[in-house]
Enzyme design. Structure first.
Site, PDB file in Angstrom:
ATOM      1  N   CYS A 184       0.025   3.887   2.729  1.00 25.28           N
ATOM      2  CA  CYS A 184       0.410   3.445   4.042  1.00 25.28           C
ATOM      3  C   CYS A 184       1.790   3.552   4.458  1.00 25.28           C
ATOM      4  O   CYS A 184       2.122   4.073   5.485  1.00 25.28           O
ATOM      5  CB  CYS A 184       0.276   2.040   3.899  1.00 25.28           C
ATOM      6  N   CYS A 222       0.779  -1.355  -0.092  1.00 23.43           N
ATOM      7  CA  CYS A 222      -0.333  -0.043   0.086  1.00 23.43           C
ATOM      8  C   CYS A 222       0.741   1.318   0.066  1.00 23.43           C
ATOM      9  O   CYS A 222       1.545   1.396   1.126  1.00 23.43           O
ATOM     10  CB  CYS A 222      -0.936  -0.046   1.284  1.00 23.43           C
TER      11      CYS A 222
END
Length: 103
Positions: A32, A29
């Site tokens: 993230c 991600c």
């Protein structure tokens, strides 16, 4: 540095007492990875709040339990109970939630 949770037992211990911010993330991600250094900077400012990370690919049962359908997602616990949720890499919203819990 925000601690990584690697087992169900660690997760239960982390959220059961006091206030805890759980960062649900995934290695793949991009957002993230972008917000991770922000959390590392915020953590020392909130000494009364534990910061932990849960990789949704490694602990998918926990992610399912808390209905994590997008990452990053931040779930705030107080003595084991969910008190707030922030979805997405929204640093300002995370800080706002932390400020509410600190008060």
């Amino acid at each position: 540095m925000v601690s990584a949770i690697t087992s169900n037992e660690q997760f239960t211990d982390a959220i059961s007492n006091g206030t805890t911010l759980v960062d649900f993330f995934a290695e793949w991600c991009g957002p993230c990875k972008m917000i991770s250094p922000v959390l590392d900077k915020l953590e020392p400012q909130y000494e009364s709040i534990k910061f932990v990370k849960v990789d949704i690919d490694n602990l998918s049962d926990i992610a399912k339990k808390y209905e994590i359908t997008a990452v990053p997602s931040f779930v705030f616990f107080k003595d084991g109970e969910v008190v707030d949720v922030v979805r997405g890499a929204a640093a300002a919203q995370v800080k706002q939630a932390l400020d509410k819990l600190k008060a």
